[in-house]
Write an enzyme that holds these catalytic residues in place. Structure first.
Site, PDB file in Angstrom:
ATOM      1  N   SER A  52       0.819  -1.228   0.000  1.00  0.00           N
ATOM      2  CA  SER A  52       0.000   0.000   0.000  1.00  0.00           C
ATOM      3  C   SER A  52       0.844   1.266   0.000  1.00  0.00           C
ATOM      4  O   SER A  52       0.394   2.319   0.445  1.00  0.00           O
ATOM      5  CB  SER A  52      -0.955   0.012   1.201  1.00  0.00           C
ATOM      6  OG  SER A  52      -1.775  -1.144   1.210  1.00  0.00           O
ATOM      7  N   ARG A  53       2.077   1.164  -0.468  1.00  0.00           N
ATOM      8  CA  ARG A  53       3.010   2.295  -0.522  1.00  0.00           C
ATOM      9  C   ARG A  53       3.362   2.840   0.866  1.00  0.00           C
ATOM     10  O   ARG A  53       3.849   3.966   0.997  1.00  0.00           O
ATOM     11  CB  ARG A  53       2.450   3.437  -1.402  1.00  0.00           C
ATOM     12  CG  ARG A  53       2.322   3.065  -2.880  1.00  0.00           C
ATOM     13  CD  ARG A  53       3.700   2.754  -3.461  1.00  0.00           C
ATOM     14  NE  ARG A  53       3.662   2.513  -4.890  1.00  0.00           N
ATOM     15  CZ  ARG A  53       3.583   1.312  -5.465  1.00  0.00           C
ATOM     16  NH1 ARG A  53       3.506   0.226  -4.697  1.00  0.00           N
ATOM     17  NH2 ARG A  53       3.584   1.180  -6.768  1.00  0.00           N
ATOM     18  N   LEU A  54       3.116   2.050   1.908  1.00  0.00           N
ATOM     19  CA  LEU A  54       3.498   2.443   3.262  1.00  0.00           C
ATOM     20  C   LEU A  54       4.902   1.896   3.547  1.00  0.00           C
ATOM     21  O   LEU A  54       5.109   1.070   4.441  1.00  0.00           O
ATOM     22  CB  LEU A  54       2.477   1.929   4.283  1.00  0.00           C
ATOM     23  CG  LEU A  54       1.053   2.453   4.091  1.00  0.00           C
ATOM     24  CD1 LEU A  54       0.118   1.856   5.131  1.00  0.00           C
ATOM     25  CD2 LEU A  54       1.039   3.987   4.175  1.00  0.00           C
TER      26      LEU A  54
END
Length: 212
Positions: A190-192
């Protein structure tokens, strides 16, 4: 067929990273990650993207190969009269990036750059293959030439001049980058992404987590 670049994406999920996971020194942490990249047989694990800045303030970047980590410095070798060499002479600070997509990792390094000693440059130059040593004399790196034949001719001339022992050209040698900022990036879902920053403060390395 038009390329739809906006739809190209990948979710990263292989590993995690936190400041507590990292070594106290970014050099130690880097050497660990580099060893893991080499063990994983990542293509060109020592390839690094080096960015320099000229007197005009414009950045310029290229890929070179890391050839050593000595005395806390990241080392590479090149022609001092090349475009990068001239820019380093004007602005002795660089940024370096390593990217190992197979491991979903990158490392960003910033710091001051300086020439290595003549002894260190001689030692590495003498370890290179004969043809590479001749090439260092033959190529006036970054200058415009009329054709490939210019290089072939110059290589032949220097090959005749230095049949056995090839001395290091005075315009060729090593640089060492002493980092003051190093970031380790681990891809996450999630691009975290996990980002751990090392900053040099009064001679001591401080670690912190950055938002992705």
């Amino acid at each position: 067929m038009a390329l739809n670049l906006a739809d190209i994406r990948k979710d990263y999920s292989k590993q995690e990273l936190s400041p507590e996971d990292c070594a106290k020194s970014p050099i130690t942490q880097f050497e660990q990650w580099l060893k893991e990249a080499m063990t994983a047989e990542v293509p060109e694990p020592t390839a690094m993207h080096v960015t320099t800045v000229g007197e005009d303030g414009r950045p310029s970047a290229r890929i070179v190969l890391l050839k050593g980590i000595e005395n806390g410095q990241f080392q590479f070798f090149t022609n001092y009269l090349s475009r990068k060499g001239q820019q380093i002479a004007a602005t002795p600070y660089v940024a370096i990036t390593f990217f190992w997509p197979e491991l979903e990792r990158q490392v960003r390094i910033e710091g001051k750059i300086e020439k290595l000693s003549d002894e260190a440059s001689d030692q590495y130059f003498n370890s290179r293959p004969y043809t590479s040593r001749i090439g260092a004399w033959a190529s006036e790196q970054s200058t415009k030439i009329s054709g490939k034949s210019v290089l072939v001719t110059r290589a032949a001339e220097f090959g005749m001049k230095y049949l056995t022992h090839v001395p290091r050209p005075p315009h060729w040698g090593g640089y060492g980058v002493t980092p003051d900022r190093v970031e380790f990036w681990q891809g996450r879902p999630s691009r975290l992404h996990d980002r751990v920053l090392y900053e040099l403060n009064n001679g001591e390395w401080e670690r912190s987590r950055l938002a992705p």
